[in-house]
Design a protein around this motif. Structure first.
Motif, PDB file in Angstrom:
ATOM      1  N   CYS A 253      44.537  49.453  49.077  1.00 18.18           N
ATOM      2  CA  CYS A 253      43.651  48.979  50.139  1.00 18.18           C
ATOM      3  C   CYS A 253      43.494  50.080  51.177  1.00 18.18           C
ATOM      4  O   CYS A 253      44.478  50.552  51.755  1.00 18.18           O
ATOM      5  CB  CYS A 253      44.214  47.714  50.803  1.00 18.18           C
ATOM      6  N   LEU A 254      42.251  50.495  51.393  1.00 15.60           N
ATOM      7  CA  LEU A 254      41.918  51.480  52.422  1.00 15.60           C
ATOM      8  C   LEU A 254      41.226  50.744  53.565  1.00 15.60           C
ATOM      9  O   LEU A 254      40.128  50.213  53.390  1.00 15.60           O
ATOM     10  CB  LEU A 254      41.012  52.565  51.857  1.00 15.60           C
ATOM     11  N   ASP A 255      41.883  50.681  54.709  1.00 15.66           N
ATOM     12  CA  ASP A 255      41.323  50.015  55.884  1.00 15.66           C
ATOM     13  C   ASP A 255      40.733  51.072  56.808  1.00 15.66           C
ATOM     14  O   ASP A 255      41.411  52.021  57.201  1.00 15.66           O
ATOM     15  CB  ASP A 255      42.416  49.223  56.609  1.00 15.66           C
ATOM     16  N   ALA A 256      39.469  50.877  57.191  1.00 13.50           N
ATOM     17  CA  ALA A 256      38.768  51.887  57.984  1.00 13.50           C
ATOM     18  C   ALA A 256      39.382  52.095  59.357  1.00 13.50           C
ATOM     19  O   ALA A 256      39.093  53.098  60.011  1.00 13.50           O
ATOM     20  CB  ALA A 256      37.293  51.500  58.133  1.00 13.50           C
ATOM     21  N   GLY A 257      40.223  51.180  59.811  1.00 10.61           N
ATOM     22  CA  GLY A 257      40.860  51.340  61.109  1.00 10.61           C
ATOM     23  C   GLY A 257      42.307  51.783  61.041  1.00 10.61           C
ATOM     24  O   GLY A 257      42.987  51.836  62.061  1.00 10.61           O
ATOM     25  N   HIS A 258      42.797  52.110  59.839  1.00 15.74           N
ATOM     26  CA  HIS A 258      44.217  52.394  59.667  1.00 15.74           C
ATOM     27  C   HIS A 258      44.534  53.868  59.459  1.00 15.74           C
ATOM     28  O   HIS A 258      45.609  54.210  58.961  1.00 15.74           O
ATOM     29  CB  HIS A 258      44.775  51.577  58.499  1.00 15.74           C
ATOM     30  N   PHE A 259      43.604  54.721  59.831  1.00 16.69           N
ATOM     31  CA  PHE A 259      43.826  56.151  59.659  1.00 16.69           C
ATOM     32  C   PHE A 259      43.563  56.881  60.964  1.00 16.69           C
ATOM     33  O   PHE A 259      43.042  56.315  61.925  1.00 16.69           O
ATOM     34  CB  PHE A 259      42.925  56.691  58.536  1.00 16.69           C
ATOM     35  N   HIS A 260      43.917  58.141  61.000  1.00 18.17           N
ATOM     36  CA  HIS A 260      43.694  58.941  62.205  1.00 18.17           C
ATOM     37  C   HIS A 260      42.201  59.069  62.463  1.00 18.17           C
ATOM     38  O   HIS A 260      41.405  59.176  61.521  1.00 18.17           O
ATOM     39  CB  HIS A 260      44.326  60.330  62.028  1.00 18.17           C
ATOM     40  N   PRO A 261      41.782  59.026  63.721  1.00 16.17           N
ATOM     41  CA  PRO A 261      40.347  59.103  64.022  1.00 16.17           C
ATOM     42  C   PRO A 261      39.641  60.327  63.442  1.00 16.17           C
ATOM     43  O   PRO A 261      38.434  60.298  63.223  1.00 16.17           O
ATOM     44  CB  PRO A 261      40.313  59.136  65.560  1.00 16.17           C
ATOM     45  N   THR A 262      40.388  61.409  63.203  1.00 15.83           N
ATOM     46  CA  THR A 262      39.751  62.617  62.658  1.00 15.83           C
ATOM     47  C   THR A 262      39.736  62.643  61.128  1.00 15.83           C
ATOM     48  O   THR A 262      39.162  63.556  60.541  1.00 15.83           O
ATOM     49  CB  THR A 262      40.467  63.875  63.171  1.00 15.83           C
ATOM     50  N   GLU A 263      40.349  61.669  60.488  1.00 14.23           N
ATOM     51  CA  GLU A 263      40.324  61.605  59.031  1.00 14.23           C
ATOM     52  C   GLU A 263      38.987  61.016  58.561  1.00 14.23           C
ATOM     53  O   GLU A 263      38.424  60.131  59.202  1.00 14.23           O
ATOM     54  CB  GLU A 263      41.468  60.741  58.503  1.00 14.23           C
TER      55      GLU A 263
END
Length: 415
Positions: A253-263
């Motif tokens: 599961c890839l959540d669009a809010g669960h990564f660094h803002p620059t990723e």
């Protein structure tokens, strides 16, 4: 000639079959998150405080106070979103019927009313064990907990949820995607990350040990960069779950809010799908931190859908939404988020992908860039309006009139 047929001609000039694009959009369901309707309160104890780094900000009037109201709100939202969709449940939305049932003892009985609600509508359901907002997760740890008894409770909960999901899939005739996310992590820098991740792996192995027909239930695991109370270390990091999913061939599961803002999350899709069978995409909008804002038609959302279509991954990616906004009308949030997700997907489906691939293969990067830019000016709006008309939902912002009327006649009476 009307605007839609003019648009079809324009797209055809670049080799785009608009009807084929509309068919692909119609056959791609969006899984609507039930927790948007009540600010993640759930049905176990709707007045209890959220824990596990979960926070819904705002106090807009009219939130659902029980399952009956929540389902009514979902019905109204779904009626304004073109296509055929799904609803994503968390285990904390069990229908307890006034009884006290612990999470590790949940069975299909506590979710039968959800199945009865979904089946006549042709809705699919997805499922999530709930590892937060519970006395045994109050210190921020569940499946990686140092206490074996607490780990056992959460393992049993995970197993129960997989069996529930399988039974839901059987009764609805639609495969359920059940997704594991846990809040485990440290506010400050830990010394021994290793032991926690070793315990998490062992617990996950126990949760996934019972054999379940993948036609009924498919397992996913979800990472997070950080959360409230776990700013320095999340045990279930992206690297951990990616490695686990590759090893066990689970859905990532890839959540669009669960990564660094620059990723760039879109770039992760093709890399991940090289090594795992499927991806579960949680469409959200992080603003500086994992704040789960309502999805807009922004560059990140468009890039996600472009990558799915350009890589021919549509059959291997499950699309759902994961945000909760209590500062605006909650129905409006569902409708705005889902329709924007669909618009982004339609834009991707309307790209002249075959032509662009051919230009790239020839090394003609100048023409590739030129066509990509020209495609941005094509009359996408007329195609979207046609999709809405074919699905008997309002075009443009006309849906807002229905939401405002529902607010006056229904939501305003909730005190």
């Amino acid at each position: 000639m009307d605007a839609f047929n003019l648009a079809k001609e324009r797209y055809a000039e670049l080799g785009v079959d608009v009807e084929k694009s509309l068919q692909a959009l119609a056959s791609t369901p969006i899984s609507l998150q039930c927790w948007q309707g009540d600010d993640v309160a759930g049905s176990e104890n709707p007045n209890a405080a959220l824990t596990g780094g979960i926070q819904a900000t705002g106090n807009y009037p009219g939130k659902a106070r029980n399952l009956t109201e929540l389902r009514a709100d979902l019905d109204q939202a779904i009626a304004l979103i073109p296509g055929h969709h799904r609803v994503n449940l968390h285990a904390c939305y069990a229908d307890l019927g006034g009884k006290k049932v612990e999470r590790n003892a949940y069975t299909i009985e506590q979710f039968a009313s959800w199945v009865d609600w979904a089946k006549p509508k042709g809705l699919g359901l997805d499922f999530n064990p709930t590892y937060f907002s519970h006395a045994l997760s109050a210190d921020g740890f569940t499946l990686s907990h140092r206490d074996a008894g607490i780990r056992k409770f959460w393992i049993e909960h995970g197993i129960a949820c997989r069996h529930i999901a399988a039974e839901i899939g059987k009764r609805l005739g639609k495969t359920v995607i059940s997704n594991v996310w846990i809040p485990d992590g440290f506010k400050d820098t830990p010394v021994n990350r290793r032991e926690y991740r070793e315990r998490l792996e062992q617990s996950l192995d126990a949760v996934f040990a019972p054999a379940i027909d993948p036609a009924l239930n498919r397992d996913a695991v979800e990472s997070k960069l950080f959360g409230i109370g776990s700013e320095s270390c999340v045990i279930g990091s992206h690297e951990f779950y990616l490695g686990y999913a590759v090893k066990k061939q689970k859905i990532v599961c890839l959540d669009a809010g669960h990564f660094h803002p620059t990723e760039t999350l879109a770039d992760k899709i093709s890399s991940t799908l090289q090594f795992v069978p499927e991806v579960l995409l949680h469409v959200s909008r992080g603003v500086r931190w994992d704040s789960d804002h309502v999805v807009t038609l922004d560059d990140q959302t468009k890039a996600l859908m472009e990558e799915i279509v350009r890589g021919d991954f549509l059959k291997r990616v499950h699309i759902g939404m994961d945000f909760f906004d209590a500062s605006i009308n909650r129905l409006a949030a569902w409708v705005i988020g889902a329709r924007n997700t669909q618009k982004a997907l339609l834009l991707a489906l309307l790209e002249p992908t075959a032509k662009l691939r051919a230009l790239e293969a020839e090394g003609d990067f100048s023409s590739r860039l030129a066509i990509l830019e020209e495609a941005k000016a094509l009359p996408f709006g007329a195609v979207w309006d046609e999709f809405c008309k074919r699905n008997n939902v309002p075009t443009g912002h006309k849906w807002l009139e229905t939401v405002k009327s529902y607010e006056k006649t229904v939501l305003a009476n909730r005190k």
